[in-house]
Write a protein that holds these residues in place. Structure first.
Motif, short mmCIF file in Angstrom:
data_model
loop_
_atom_site.label_atom_id
_atom_site.label_comp_id
_atom_site.label_asym_id
_atom_site.label_seq_id
_atom_site.Cartn_x
_atom_site.Cartn_y
_atom_site.Cartn_z
N GLU A 277 0.74 -1.31 0.05
CA GLU A 277 -0.03 0.00 0.13
C GLU A 277 0.78 1.31 0.02
O GLU A 277 0.42 2.26 -0.22
CB GLU A 277 -0.97 -0.12 1.18
N ASP A 278 2.07 1.01 0.31
CA ASP A 278 2.82 2.42 0.41
C ASP A 278 3.25 3.12 -0.94
O ASP A 278 3.24 3.97 -0.98
CB ASP A 278 4.36 1.82 0.82
N HIS A 279 2.98 2.24 -1.98
CA HIS A 279 3.13 3.04 -3.37
C HIS A 279 2.18 3.85 -3.78
O HIS A 279 2.44 5.06 -4.25
CB HIS A 279 3.11 1.71 -4.45
N GLN A 280 0.88 3.81 -3.35
CA GLN A 280 -0.14 5.03 -3.43
C GLN A 280 0.15 6.08 -2.29
O GLN A 280 -0.19 7.17 -2.78
CB GLN A 280 -1.39 4.69 -3.51
N ALA A 281 0.43 5.70 -1.10
CA ALA A 281 0.80 6.41 0.02
C ALA A 281 1.69 7.35 -0.40
O ALA A 281 1.59 8.62 0.00
CB ALA A 281 1.25 5.55 1.22
N ARG A 282 3.03 6.96 -0.96
CA ARG A 282 3.94 7.75 -1.52
C ARG A 282 3.37 8.99 -2.60
O ARG A 282 3.87 10.23 -2.45
CB ARG A 282 5.02 7.19 -2.02
N VAL A 283 2.43 8.66 -3.33
CA VAL A 283 1.76 9.77 -4.27
C VAL A 283 1.09 10.58 -3.36
O VAL A 283 1.06 11.98 -3.68
CB VAL A 283 0.93 8.91 -5.22
N ILE A 287 1.54 14.76 -3.03
CA ILE A 287 0.66 15.82 -3.37
C ILE A 287 0.47 16.64 -2.08
O ILE A 287 0.55 17.70 -2.15
CB ILE A 287 -0.70 15.21 -3.76
N THR A 288 0.70 16.06 -0.62
CA THR A 288 0.59 16.86 0.37
C THR A 288 1.82 17.87 0.33
O THR A 288 1.65 18.87 0.91
CB THR A 288 0.71 15.82 1.74
N ARG A 289 3.04 17.28 -0.02
CA ARG A 289 4.01 18.18 0.22
C ARG A 289 3.98 19.45 -0.63
O ARG A 289 4.53 20.39 -0.29
CB ARG A 289 5.55 17.31 0.03
N ILE A 290 3.63 19.13 -1.80
CA ILE A 290 3.44 20.26 -2.75
C ILE A 290 2.44 21.37 -2.31
O ILE A 290 2.84 22.53 -2.27
CB ILE A 290 2.89 19.85 -4.33
N LEU A 291 1.36 20.78 -1.93
CA LEU A 291 0.27 21.80 -1.13
C LEU A 291 0.75 22.70 0.10
O LEU A 291 0.77 23.93 0.15
CB LEU A 291 -0.99 21.05 -1.25
N LEU A 325 6.87 14.13 -6.84
CA LEU A 325 5.34 13.72 -7.22
C LEU A 325 5.64 12.60 -8.62
O LEU A 325 5.03 11.73 -8.64
CB LEU A 325 4.55 14.82 -7.32
N ASN A 326 6.29 13.28 -9.48
CA ASN A 326 6.70 12.35 -10.67
C ASN A 326 7.19 11.06 -10.40
O ASN A 326 6.92 10.07 -11.05
CB ASN A 326 7.24 13.26 -11.85
N ARG A 327 8.15 11.09 -9.47
CA ARG A 327 8.87 9.93 -9.02
C ARG A 327 8.17 8.82 -8.64
O ARG A 327 8.03 7.93 -8.71
CB ARG A 327 10.31 10.43 -8.35
N ALA A 328 7.13 9.43 -7.59
CA ALA A 328 6.19 8.54 -6.85
C ALA A 328 5.14 7.97 -7.65
O ALA A 328 5.05 6.83 -7.55
CB ALA A 328 5.72 9.33 -5.84
N VAL A 329 4.89 8.69 -8.71
CA VAL A 329 3.80 8.18 -9.61
C VAL A 329 4.38 7.21 -10.69
O VAL A 329 3.94 6.08 -10.79
CB VAL A 329 3.04 9.34 -10.69
N ALA A 480 -5.18 11.39 -5.00
CA ALA A 480 -4.29 10.49 -5.65
C ALA A 480 -4.96 9.51 -6.47
O ALA A 480 -4.22 9.31 -7.51
CB ALA A 480 -3.56 9.85 -4.43
N GLN A 481 -6.12 9.00 -6.23
CA GLN A 481 -6.80 7.97 -7.20
C GLN A 481 -7.25 8.81 -8.41
O GLN A 481 -6.91 8.12 -9.45
CB GLN A 481 -7.87 7.52 -6.22
N LEU A 482 -7.67 10.10 -8.50
CA LEU A 482 -8.20 10.82 -9.55
C LEU A 482 -6.72 10.84 -10.61
O LEU A 482 -6.96 10.76 -11.70
CB LEU A 482 -8.57 11.83 -9.00
N LEU A 483 -5.68 11.32 -9.67
CA LEU A 483 -4.38 11.31 -10.57
C LEU A 483 -3.97 10.15 -11.27
O LEU A 483 -3.78 10.23 -12.19
CB LEU A 483 -3.45 11.87 -9.69
N ILE A 484 -3.99 9.19 -10.45
CA ILE A 484 -3.55 7.79 -10.94
C ILE A 484 -4.54 7.48 -12.15
O ILE A 484 -4.15 6.78 -13.14
CB ILE A 484 -3.59 6.90 -9.95
N GLN A 485 -5.79 7.33 -11.90
CA GLN A 485 -6.44 7.31 -12.93
C GLN A 485 -6.51 7.84 -14.17
O GLN A 485 -6.49 7.21 -15.38
CB GLN A 485 -8.18 7.40 -12.46
#
Length: 491
Positions: A277-283, A287-291, A325-329, A480-485
């Motif tokens: 689950e950490d893979h999506q958590a990193r995304v 997102i959190t860090r940017i904002l 963010l791009n690396r995480a995605v 994150a789910q929207l971004l991944i989708q």
């Protein structure tokens, strides 16, 4: 689990059938221990799993000799307790040796030296988040003293571990870890753990200020909660346990926890275990860090100390954060491509999950606030019940109710207990509010505040207030789910 002195070779509990010709046989094989860790949905304590670890002898006195006067950073906090928790951004810091710490901790308040400004009767000290790889960079053989391979993680040892050394009263703010689950080995002294399940997140008022990558803090000081300000906290389900030397605590993913040292000196070692689950958590974290960095830097470009935890030393520029963010995605999609999980099915599952949620944040939060998940949680606990015994002890729900009014919920008497009431910590760090308004708008706000008998600060929406909504864990998950989708359409 009765209270008592630190377990040693002479005082440790007898292993009974596990002791054969001087060799200790662990109650769980590495495979079984890992199976428990990967399936158990509640905190539990492993006993008799680390009695032969060299690290069991790493008292603060021993480590002071090993480190030979090496300087360590200590976080200094006040022993008094009020309704405002002590975040790391509000603490003082001291560079000192373990020998100097032990001298100060013996109540020999020095007139000179690194601790001269801190009265031992009023302050606690905590050397926390000390990674072995940096602390023992010239003594790598010490890594072998921590044997996480006994829990089914081959090759994991001190290199992937963190050391914590504190005086009585030292504690971590109330938080949940975004990544992985946690194994904690208690070496010296006792620590009291206060845990809340992930389903209680709405009752713990999560915040990302102060910002620390992978840590979601609570605004509440549960030792002395302000129930008028945080009324939903009354619904939170506290689990509590005192961790004794020689024991290993398992903290499942996303369980909130506050930890306090309740003996004069405590030493513990932990390791965070990675999960899929950490893979999506990193995304979500990217997102959190940017904002956070964008809004807080815009609010006050020259005062990062007010909102950035001292443990965060990486650059916080927007360009760097976007790369993060791009690396995480990219890492997430690499995982989808290379894992045994069929990536198409993973994407479908993700989209179906989003469709099911209907992107309705309100409904999502309401669902988590109800007791609807208690049934499924109860089923999991029932299935796990067969595992529990003298060598695996569950951390149970406390039966004691929270106080009806503001006041300390517990007075530490050193007594050991499981499933009793206790404490937790964490709170939004309020920075100065910088909303730009015209004079007429100011007058309107002041008039409204006067009419409603509220302070102006309670009527203004601050950057922190906005971030609390934007970066609520449930909202960030949906973003994150929207971004991944969106990116998955390229598959």
């Amino acid at each position: 689990m009765a209270a008592g002195p630190r377990a040693t070779a002479d005082t440790a509990p007898a292993a009974g059938a596990g002791e054969v010709e001087g060799e200790h046989i662990k109650p769980f094989t590495p495979e079984k221990a890992k199976e428990i860790i990967m399936s158990l949905q509640q905190p539990a304590i492993f006993c008799n799993m680390a009695v032969d670890w060299p690290a069991q002898h790493w008292t603060a006195e021993h480590l002071s000799e090993v480190l030979h006067g090496k300087q360590i950073r200590f976080r200094m906090g006040m022993k008094r307790t009020d309704t405002v928790p002590q975040f790391e951004t509000t603490c003082g810091y001291v560079e000192a040796t373990l020998e100097e710490f032990l001298t100060w901790n013996c109540d020999q308040s020095p007139l000179s030296g690194p601790f001269r400004d801190y009265d031992h009767s009023k302050f606690w000290a905590y050397a926390d988040y000390k990674y072995f790889v940096s602390l023992f960079d010239d003594k790598t053989d010490i890594f072998e003293g921590v044997i996480w391979s006994d829990f089914g993680f081959p090759g994991r040892n001190g290199r992937e571990s963190t050391l914590w050394i504190g005086s009585m009263g030292a504690h971590t703010p109330c938080h949940l870890d975004s990544y992985g689950c946690n194994l904690v080995f208690q070496v010296q002294g006792r620590k009291r753990w206060h845990l809340f399940p992930p389903e209680d997140t709405p009752f713990l008022y999560p915040t990302r200020i102060p910002y620390e990558e992978s840590s979601v803090f609570s605004k509440i000081n549960v030792v002395n909660p302000d129930l008028k300000r945080f009324p939903r906290f009354c619904k939170a389900r506290r689990h509590m346990v005192t961790l004794n030397p020689g024991q290993v605590l398992f903290v499942p993913r996303h369980w909130w926890h506050y930890v306090e040292s309740i003996d004069p000196v405590t030493v513990s070692i932990n390791s965070w275990i990675e999960l899929e689950e950490d893979h999506q958590a990193r995304v979500e974290e990217a997102i959190t860090r940017i904002l956070v960095c964008a809004l807080k830097t815009a609010e006050d470009p020259y005062n990062t100390r007010a909102w950035l935890n001292p443990t965060e030393v990486e650059e916080t520029s927007h360009e760097v954060n976007c790369r993060y963010l791009n690396r995480a995605v990219s890492a997430l999609f690499d995982y989808y491509r290379t894992s045994k999980v069929v990536e198409v099915q993973a994407m479908r599952t993700n989209r179906e999950h989003m469709k099911k949620e209907g992107l309705n944040v309100h409904n999502h939060m309401e669902m988590e606030q109800t007791g609807g998940q208690d049934l499924s949680l109860g089923v999991v606990k029932q299935e796990a019940a067969g595992l529990f015994g003298p060598d695996l002890v569950p951390v149970i729900l406390t039966s004691e109710e929270l106080p009806s009014k503001t006041g300390s919920i517990f007075e530490g008497d050193g007594k050991d207990f499981v499933g009793e009431d206790g404490e937790h910590s964490g709170k939004l760090h309020c920075t100065k509010r910088q909303r730009m308004m015209s004079k007429s708008e100011d007058a309107i706000v002041e008039q409204n505040a006067s009419n409603s008998n509220m302070a102006p600060s309670q009527t203004l929406i601050s950057t922190d207030d906005l971030l609390d909504c934007l970066l609520n864990p449930q909202v960030t998950r949906i973003v994150a789910q929207l971004l991944i989708q969106g990116r998955s359409l390229w598959f």
